[in-house]
Design an enzyme around this catalytic site. Structure first.
Site, PDB file in Angstrom:
ATOM      1  N   HIS A   7      -1.085  -4.346  -9.691  1.00 34.55           N
ATOM      2  CA  HIS A   7      -0.917  -3.478  -8.936  1.00 34.55           C
ATOM      3  C   HIS A   7      -2.356  -3.375  -8.026  1.00 34.55           C
ATOM      4  O   HIS A   7      -2.074  -3.571  -6.813  1.00 34.55           O
ATOM      5  CB  HIS A   7      -0.809  -2.316  -9.746  1.00 34.55           C
ATOM      6  CG  HIS A   7      -0.896  -1.234  -8.780  1.00 34.55           C
ATOM      7  ND1 HIS A   7       0.458  -0.653  -8.175  1.00 34.55           N
ATOM      8  CD2 HIS A   7      -1.170  -0.852  -8.542  1.00 34.55           C
ATOM      9  CE1 HIS A   7       0.078   0.402  -7.486  1.00 34.55           C
ATOM     10  NE2 HIS A   7      -0.485   0.378  -7.186  1.00 34.55           N
ATOM     11  N   GLU A   8      -3.089  -3.653  -9.082  1.00 34.75           N
ATOM     12  CA  GLU A   8      -4.444  -3.698  -8.116  1.00 34.75           C
ATOM     13  C   GLU A   8      -4.767  -5.215  -7.312  1.00 34.75           C
ATOM     14  O   GLU A   8      -5.500  -5.062  -6.405  1.00 34.75           O
ATOM     15  CB  GLU A   8      -5.250  -3.550  -9.083  1.00 34.75           C
ATOM     16  CG  GLU A   8      -5.179  -2.231  -9.671  1.00 34.75           C
ATOM     17  CD  GLU A   8      -5.085  -0.422  -8.674  1.00 34.75           C
ATOM     18  OE1 GLU A   8      -5.675  -1.613  -6.962  1.00 34.75           O
ATOM     19  OE2 GLU A   8      -4.965  -0.005  -9.233  1.00 34.75           O
TER      20      GLU A   8
ATOM     21  N   HIS B 231      -2.367  -4.984  -4.257  1.00 32.85           N
ATOM     22  CA  HIS B 231      -3.722  -4.128  -2.937  1.00 32.85           C
ATOM     23  C   HIS B 231      -5.227  -5.345  -2.827  1.00 32.85           C
ATOM     24  O   HIS B 231      -4.964  -5.545  -1.349  1.00 32.85           O
ATOM     25  CB  HIS B 231      -4.282  -3.380  -3.666  1.00 32.85           C
ATOM     26  CG  HIS B 231      -3.971  -1.865  -4.051  1.00 32.85           C
ATOM     27  ND1 HIS B 231      -3.128  -1.338  -2.906  1.00 32.85           N
ATOM     28  CD2 HIS B 231      -3.440  -0.967  -4.932  1.00 32.85           C
ATOM     29  CE1 HIS B 231      -2.263   0.121  -3.260  1.00 32.85           C
ATOM     30  NE2 HIS B 231      -3.055   0.027  -4.276  1.00 32.85           N
TER      31      HIS B 231
END
Length: 697
Positions: A479-480, A483
């Site tokens: 997820h990160e 980003h």
């Protein structure tokens, strides 16, 4: 660049590898003087733009604003990184001081009458200026920013708004510091072997390392409030009394009374936000925050949340009944309690799918999951990510990587900060030291390279042992990094629309979409290898993992959705006298199961109250989840998770364009249509769930 002699040049003259800051040359005590100088320089630049004798043009006003304040941006990025990821009393004291000062500074800019006249004149003439789509978006962002900052208010109203913003900045800093203080100071130290009943080896190793960090005696194990320890402890500990003690400490962060109690802070924040919205002409703070988002209105947000809530609650009730049955088999009487859920859900998963988290974890090594993240980026976007050894970062645990394109050209620098520590706030996030753009700066540089970092809070292993992740941890890493790719693949001209400079309910699309590739079979087969034998995860176990993807979906969705509904309730009211009463009222109305608590209860809801980034915006994870489920379906329809045509469209229309085009247009360009929530419900395993009668708000 001419600076006062009392500023450390390392804060603003970044001459490390590929333009990295020289972190080792920055001291905590350098920041106060640096902020004073940088604020003064930025103010002078703003005055020069506002008082320019030439007629306003896009270049002498908007472009000038885009590149102004370079020193302040650099000092700020270094400081806020330290405040979040490696703080101490010196930094926290300055944070309490500088947050209101920064608010006051930007309020003054937003209310600069001469500057707004120039921006407003350009906005009025926008259709005749021959601007590109990106330039129109940048102009709109600046114009709306001034209006939302109070440029059209009377002087008295402007002064009040500036005062509100200053107070909110200080309150947000205190809120976050209070939560960090509670997390840092609490631990449950265990020395008796009976207290470790049920705990797998990887967790005991992590608890031993945490105890060592707290200078506990050898043979001591620490349960901490870091999610990477508290959640597996609640999952595996067969000691119900200890689970209850740890759970109570976890949910009471920010609500323990005394100086660190956050409830009064929440009350004041909500009152000030309500007043701010009214000053700016909005019916409530949620309407103000949603005005420039895909969702548009609180009604649209609540429609989505309640549609999902009904199905999630019904599913959670089914799950609770199964858990109650397992408890009865164990001779545990009474209702399911929140500290029981994870423990018995894990038993239920073992029974249903014949595998446990402890069986899975040896195959999820941090190093291999990082490799998997990078491999997916290579396959989708043709970038190669290579670690650079021997480069000092802002903490010894932080690693530095080069990101290069297919031709070998440097595209970005990436820093990974993976392990929990007491000086780091909880959770996981992506941020940047500088964003990609192509404008010419004061120092003559043509554009800037993105310098992106990810912060996680995985349990640090004992020396000589590998860091092992849960499946949720591995998803967090993906997820990160999603980003991060949004920032690293950015290809725009103007800094304000670079990378993650998009609406709040669109920003989670690249990150949540990237999570899907973790469980693509060819990725798990290659990178999920046993840390001792090097053998890949057996196909039978892999099949079970994939079959169990929607297990416990009711619990997970209830945790999240209840938090989002409370957030919206807070921000659609005219202030709140008793925040905890409002929280209780919302949960009562929606029929919150007593065996589940909000993922983020109000006193430690940092997304919403430690700053206002996700205030009236926590829903955005789910809004983006509607998009990401539909987006990954495009690859499934193509029959290839790495379909080159879809990957190119994804890069060109989502990951690289930042906020340079409207998010709906960006999504349509990628997918050809806007999504329906049904794909998200299907992904969660909620599509066929029958709703419970009488469970709506």
């Amino acid at each position: 660049m001419t600076l006062a002699t009392d500023i450390n040049p390392a804060l603003v003259e970044w001459n490390g590898l590929h333009g990295l800051p020289r972190f080792e040359s920055v001291r905590d005590e350098d920041f106060a003087a640096a902020f004073e100088t940088a604020l003064r320089l930025h103010e002078a630049e703003i005055d020069a733009i506002a008082n320019n004798g030439e007629a306003a043009s896009f270049d002498n006003t908007i472009v000038a604003l885009e590149i102004a304040g370079d020193e302040l941006s650099r000092v700020s990025s270094l400081f806020w990184n330290r405040a979040g990821a490696n703080t101490n009393e010196t930094i926290q004291a300055l944070e309490r001081d500088i947050a209101p000062k920064m608010s006051r500074h930007y309020s003054k800019i937003g209310m600069n009458e001469a500057l707004f006249r120039r921006v407003d004149s350009l906005w009025e003439a926008r259709d005749s200026m021959g601007l590109t789509t990106e330039q129109l978006r940048v102009l709109e962002r600046h114009w709306k920013g001034f209006v939302r900052a109070g440029a059209k208010l009377s002087k008295d109203q402007q002064e009040r708004l500036a005062s509100i913003n200053e107070k909110l900045a200080g309150l947000g800093a205190r809120f976050g510091q209070n939560v960090l203080g509670d997390e840092k100071d609490w631990s449950l130290l265990l020395t008796d072997e009976a207290d470790l009943a049920g705990l797998p080896g990887f967790l005991k190793d992590a608890m031993a390392a945490a105890a060592k960090e707290r200078d506990a005696a050898d043979g001591t194990y620490a349960v901490t409030l870091s999610r990477s320890i508290i959640e597996p402890f609640l999952t595996f500990s067969s000691r119900r009394d200890l689970r209850e003690k740890a759970f109570e400490a976890w949910v009471k962060r920010g609500a323990n009374g005394g100086e660190r109690d956050n409830i009064a802070i929440v009350r004041e924040i909500l009152s000030l936000r309500s007043e701010k919205a009214k000053l700016l002409g909005y019916s409530n703070f949620a309407a103000y925050k949603l005005d420039d988002t895909m969702a548009k209105t609180p009604a649209n947000v609540n429609d989505l949340l309640l549609k999902v809530w009904k199905k999630a609650r019904a599913k959670a009730k089914e799950e609770e009944a199964s858990i109650a049955g397992l408890m009865a088999e164990d001779g545990v009487n009474g209702e399911v309690q929140p500290w029981d859920w994870r423990y018995y859900a894990e038993k239920q998963r073992e029974r249903m799918f014949n595998f446990s988290e402890s069986e899975l974890k040896p195959y999820l090594q941090l190093e291999k999951i990082i490799e998997a993240c990078f491999d997916v980026a290579k396959r989708l976007f043709d970038v190669t990510i290579t670690e650079v050894k021997g480069i000092a970062a802002y903490h010894p645990d932080v690693r530095v990587f080069e990101v290069r394109d297919a031709d070998g050209a440097l595209k970005a620098m990436f820093l990974g900060d993976y392990f929990a520590r007491s000086s780091k706030r909880s959770g996981a996030w992506m941020s940047s030291f500088q964003s990609q753009h192509r404008l010419k700066l004061k120092n003559g540089a043509e554009g800037e390279l993105p310098i992106i970092y990810n912060v996680c809070n995985f349990a640090k292993p004992a020396e000589g042992k590998p860091a092992l992740l849960s499946l949720d941890d591995a998803r967090t890493l993906f997820h990160e990094f999603g980003h991060g790719l949004h920032g690293m693949l950015s290809n725009v001209t103007y800094p304000s629309v670079s990378g993650t400079g998009v609406s709040r309910d669109f920003v989670e699309l690249p990150s949540q979409l990237y999570e899907h590739w973790l469980t693509v079979p060819e990725i798990l087969t290659r990178y999920a290898v046993h840390y001792e034998t090097g053998e890949p995860m057996p196909k039978a176990l892999l099949d079970k993992v994939l079959a169990a993807r929607t297990f416990n979906a009711g619990f997970n969705t209830v945790e999240f959705t209840s938090s989002a509904l409370v957030d919206m309730a807070f921000h659609t009211q005219d202030g709140v006298d008793d925040p905890m009463a409002v929280q209780a009222d919302v949960l009562n109305k929606i029929g919150m199961p007593s065996a589940i608590v909000m993922r983020h209860a109000t006193p430690h809801f940092q997304h919403v109250f430690s700053g206002d980034g996700y205030s009236a915006g926590y829903y955005s994870y789910m809004w983006s989840e509607v998009l990401d489920a539909d987006a990954f379906a495009a690859f499934e329809e193509a029959g290839n998770a790495f379909d080159p045509v879809m990957a190119r469209k994804l890069k060109n229309n989502i990951y690289s364009v930042g906020g340079s085009i409207d998010p709906e247009e960006a999504y349509r360009a990628f997918r050809g249509k806007l999504p329906d929530p049904d794909a998200m419900l299907k992904k969660k395993g909620l599509a066929m769930v029958q709703e419970l009668a009488g469970s709506d708000a």
